[in-house]
Design an enzyme around this catalytic site. Structure first.
Site, PDB file in Angstrom:
ATOM      1  N   HIS A 114       1.017  -1.468  -0.247  1.00  0.00           N
ATOM      2  CA  HIS A 114      -0.067   0.087  -0.206  1.00  0.00           C
ATOM      3  C   HIS A 114       0.946   1.107   0.144  1.00  0.00           C
ATOM      4  O   HIS A 114       0.729   2.194  -0.130  1.00  0.00           O
ATOM      5  CB  HIS A 114      -1.179  -0.136   1.173  1.00  0.00           C
ATOM      6  CG  HIS A 114      -0.536   0.226   2.670  1.00  0.00           C
ATOM      7  ND1 HIS A 114      -0.270  -0.716   3.399  1.00  0.00           N
ATOM      8  CD2 HIS A 114      -0.386   1.482   2.877  1.00  0.00           C
ATOM      9  CE1 HIS A 114       0.202   0.001   4.277  1.00  0.00           C
ATOM     10  NE2 HIS A 114      -0.114   1.126   4.151  1.00  0.00           N
ATOM     11  N   ASP A 144       0.371  -8.008   1.777  1.00  0.00           N
ATOM     12  CA  ASP A 144       0.034  -6.113   1.753  1.00  0.00           C
ATOM     13  C   ASP A 144       1.882  -6.223   1.315  1.00  0.00           C
ATOM     14  O   ASP A 144       2.619  -5.139   2.128  1.00  0.00           O
ATOM     15  CB  ASP A 144      -0.407  -5.293   2.827  1.00  0.00           C
ATOM     16  CG  ASP A 144       0.303  -4.221   2.984  1.00  0.00           C
ATOM     17  OD1 ASP A 144       0.114  -3.658   1.351  1.00  0.00           O
ATOM     18  OD2 ASP A 144       0.115  -3.087   3.831  1.00  0.00           O
ATOM     19  N   SER A 218       4.706   2.798   7.617  1.00  0.00           N
ATOM     20  CA  SER A 218       4.677   1.853   6.793  1.00  0.00           C
ATOM     21  C   SER A 218       5.502   0.943   5.733  1.00  0.00           C
ATOM     22  O   SER A 218       6.320   1.688   5.443  1.00  0.00           O
ATOM     23  CB  SER A 218       3.134   1.763   5.557  1.00  0.00           C
ATOM     24  OG  SER A 218       2.126   1.766   6.561  1.00  0.00           O
TER      25      SER A 218
END
Length: 364
Positions: A114, A144, A218
């Site tokens: 993402h 992910d 992230s």
């Protein structure tokens, strides 16, 4: 950052992709007043040497686009970089930012799917300020994860994988990344829990930590005290989009196999039986497994003779604790390989051989 849906309704809870996600204070340890100050200091680890060793391999990732926009990425609002990006409107714009880490001196970098999304251009910044264009080698939406490659003139610093299976609740960890676009940042905490399910997908098995994770972290690494990557920081639980002391990292034991496939093939192929299952048995000491709820016509499970109501209790002789054990183990089996399922049907135990199929893109 889109919220991650929860499996159960939780009106006040929001699981947020850390894709734009870490930062904050050191965890507070309370010691009884009767403990000498020297002993108290001994309870707090010093992360300076660890940070100095691993940070050169941690990178900042910028997702760029040529479109004209004055909108500032949410992770940069209120930071010293906001004015800089407003002044650059009409030129190349940063549409998102995240973190990653180098796993091979040849330039292979792990991050979250993402973070890179459908980026038209990805730029990686090293800790010394060097900026390198990156190529997306492959991505995997279900876990992910994404793998990038940069070309550098010299060998790059890298960090090793560790085993998340050996991670214990209460163990010290160090999170590194690019919170709010500020660049290389480290935060510390402990492993708060293991095996967390947050509704992100069929392979939920997150490490929970109280090491501060914020937008921009992230894809960054979660290190153990030995400097090994035991997780990839992915999501946070927060009502404010900032760290609330509950962060989630994809365990390294899951990530390693996915990254190896992406490096080798540019994609991930998973095994599939074509059956819908749910957990069976929750009594202590009782039989546990996965009960078949439906069998897709023409699927590997249907061809092998699996039926609705079958209770699957073991795969290749290994007992399974529930439906997720079955899903993960089958997904990790190469398509075309035959597995042995032990099941209970009409009160009798029997075994069935099933040739694992290739998981369709639309499979849940």
């Amino acid at each position: 950052m889109p919220p991650i849906p929860s499996r159960a309704p939780m009106a006040s809870r929001r699981f947020i992709l850390a894709g734009l996600a870490a930062s904050a204070a050191l965890p507070l340890i309370s010691c009884a007043s009767s403990v000498p100050a020297q002993a108290q200091r001994g309870l707090l680890p010093d992360f300076a040497d660890l940070a100095e060793r691993v940070m050169p391999a941690v990178v900042n990732i910028a997702v760029l686009s040529e479109q004209t926009t004055t909108q500032v990425p949410p992770e940069l609002r209120g930071t010293p970089f906001e004015r800089y990006f407003r002044e650059r409107r009409g030129r190349q714009q940063v549409q998102g930012a995240g973190s990653g880490f180098i796993i091979d001196p040849a330039g292979y970098i792990v991050t979250n799917n993402h973070v890179v999304g459908n980026a038209s251009r990805v730029v990686v910044s090293l800790q010394d300020g060097t900026e390198l264009p990156a190529r997306v080698v492959g991505t995997d939406e279900l876990t992910d994860l994404a793998l990038l490659r940069v070309e550098a003139k010299t060998s790059l610093p890298s960090v090793p994988w560790g085993s998340s299976a050996g991670t214990r609740v209460g163990q010290w960890v160090l999170a590194c990344g690019n919170p709010f676009g500020l660049g290389g940042t480290v935060t510390s905490g402990i492993v708060s829990a293991r095996g967390r399910e947050i509704g992100a997908g069929p392979f939920d098995d997150f490490i929970q930590t109280d090491a501060a994770i914020n937008p921009g972290n992230s894809g960054g690494p979660l290190f153990n005290a030995a400097g090994e990557v035991i997780g990839i920081n992915t999501a946070i639980f927060s009502p404010t989009n900032a760290s609330a002391g509950i962060g989630f990292a994809t365990p390294s034991d899951l990530a390693k196999g996915v990254i190896e496939q992406l490096r080798r093939d540019g994609r991930v192929e998973r095994g599939w039986l074509g059956i819908a299952v749910q957990d069976f048995g929750n009594e202590p000491g009782g039989r546990r497994g996965a009960q078949v709820q439906a069998v897709e016509r023409g699927s590997p499970g249907a061809r092998a003779g699996l039926r609705q109501g079958d209770i699957l209790v073991a795969l290749n002789g290994e007992r399974m604790e529930g439906s997720r054990t079955l899903i993960r183990n089958v997904a990790g089996t190469p398509p075309g390989q035959t597995v042995r399922l032990t099941l209970i049907r009409d009160g009798r135990q029997q075994e069935i051989a099933v040739q694992v199929g290739r998981r369709p893109p639309s499979a849940s």
